[in-house]
Write an enzyme that holds these catalytic residues in place. Structure first.
Site, short mmCIF file in Angstrom:
data_model
loop_
_atom_site.label_atom_id
_atom_site.label_comp_id
_atom_site.label_asym_id
_atom_site.label_seq_id
_atom_site.Cartn_x
_atom_site.Cartn_y
_atom_site.Cartn_z
N LYS A 116 16.65 21.82 96.29
CA LYS A 116 17.53 21.87 97.46
C LYS A 116 18.87 21.26 97.07
O LYS A 116 18.92 20.13 96.58
CB LYS A 116 16.90 21.06 98.60
CG LYS A 116 17.81 20.80 99.80
CD LYS A 116 17.86 21.97 100.74
CE LYS A 116 18.58 21.63 102.03
NZ LYS A 116 17.78 20.76 102.92
N VAL A 117 19.93 22.02 97.27
CA VAL A 117 21.28 21.55 96.94
C VAL A 117 22.22 21.90 98.08
O VAL A 117 21.88 22.66 98.99
CB VAL A 117 21.81 22.18 95.63
CG1 VAL A 117 20.92 21.82 94.45
CG2 VAL A 117 21.98 23.68 95.77
N SER A 118 23.43 21.39 98.01
CA SER A 118 24.48 21.77 98.95
C SER A 118 25.04 23.14 98.58
O SER A 118 25.21 23.45 97.40
CB SER A 118 25.62 20.75 98.90
OG SER A 118 25.18 19.45 99.23
N THR A 129 28.34 20.05 101.10
CA THR A 129 29.00 20.98 102.00
C THR A 129 29.82 20.22 103.03
O THR A 129 30.91 20.65 103.41
CB THR A 129 27.96 21.87 102.71
OG1 THR A 129 27.19 22.55 101.73
CG2 THR A 129 28.63 22.88 103.62
N ALA A 130 29.32 19.09 103.48
CA ALA A 130 30.05 18.30 104.45
C ALA A 130 31.43 17.93 103.92
O ALA A 130 32.45 18.06 104.62
CB ALA A 130 29.27 17.03 104.80
N HIS A 153 23.29 15.36 109.52
CA HIS A 153 21.90 15.29 109.96
C HIS A 153 21.71 14.45 111.22
O HIS A 153 22.40 14.64 112.20
CB HIS A 153 21.00 14.81 108.82
CG HIS A 153 20.96 15.74 107.65
ND1 HIS A 153 21.07 17.11 107.77
CD2 HIS A 153 20.83 15.50 106.32
CE1 HIS A 153 20.98 17.67 106.58
NE2 HIS A 153 20.85 16.73 105.68
#
EC number: 4.1.99.29
Length: 269
Positions: free
Chosen positions: A54-56, A105-106, A146
């Site tokens: 799992k990655v951005s 991504t944020a 989140h």
């Protein structure tokens, strides 16, 4: 041989991958599970450290030579974007801003949104330190993700901008946050897609089965917040990115490349 899988301990990931990690998906190999913050996996994936990871979405331009984007298992959606929090500021000019990672991504969304502002300093700090740090004045602002969208008022903070709302208003697309990648030459992407989808379906069929696992890894989140978190981040895009999900990834990375923030990548559509 076990399949190496790295995801975050956040409730959406533990919900999606509970069945796969516990040998409950027929035909799937055994799984060697690693929990790590997404900023850690963004870096570890550069070295091909995991079979599934799992990655951005923001990290994809540096990873697609070695990994393939899977059409399921990740985090996209509407009304679930990162927030920029402050105590009372109305802009970020001259501000010190705490962010959870420089390839998230944020942070990429933040850079696109803040193109006309001039923060004095960006500090990468562990996520759990951001809201307390803004509240006690160590930082002028903080970029959070989140479950923080449910808890930030407890710290006396205000949302300067909801980057998800900004993104959706500007593009009409869901916000692409976290992606699941399969290592090229090691994992059959079609098979991995089916394993993950069946793991997700298992979670939806029997929501009680994964609760102990989810809560044990939820970093002391309250059960009500865990439930909100899963309801928000586990959705139709988790099962299948579809045309809108792929268009969202194209839009994010296309804009980032045009702004000189990331290398260009081929279209996903």
């Amino acid at each position: 041989m076990a399949l190496s899988l790295a995801v975050s301990p956040c409730p959406n990931d533990t919900f999606v991958f509970h069945a796969l990690a516990h040998g409950l998906v027929p035909g799937a190999p055994p799984v060697d599970l690693t929990f790590a913050d997404v900023d850690v996996t963004n870096t570890a994936a550069l070295d091909g450290a995991f079979d599934l990871v799992k990655v951005s979405y923001a990290a994809l331009p540096w990873l697609l030579d070695d990994y393939e984007l899977l059409p399921c298992g990740g985090a996209l959606g509407r009304g679930c974007g990162p927030l920029v929090l402050t105590r009372d500021r109305t802009d970020l000019n001259g501000a010190t801003v705490a962010v959870p990672g420089d390839r998230t991504t944020a942070y990429l969304l933040f850079r696109l949104w803040a193109a006309d502002q001039r923060p004095a300093r960006i500090e990468v700090v562990p996520f759990h330190q951001i809201m307390p740090g803004v509240a006690d004045g160590r930082f002028d602002a903080g970029l959070v993700i989140h479950e923080a969208r449910f808890t930030y008022p407890r710290y006396g903070l205000n949302a300067l901008v909801d980057l998800g709302e900004w993104w959706e208003r500007d593009t009409g697309l869901p916000i692409p946050l976290g992606a699941i990648l399969a290592k090229r030459g090691t994992v059959d992407p079609a098979a991995a897609t089916e394993w993950i989808r069946e793991s997700l379906r298992h979670g939806w069929r029997d929501t009680a089965a994964s609760q102990k696992f989810i809560l044990a890894n939820a970093q002391e989140m309250e059960p009500a917040v865990v439930r909100q978190h899963i309801e928000l981040y586990v959705n139709e895009f988790t099962l299948d990115l579809g045309k809108d999900g792929l268009a969202a990834a194209d839009a994010l990375l296309g804009r980032a490349a045009a702004a000189g923030l990331t290398p260009a990548v081929p279209s996903f559509l």
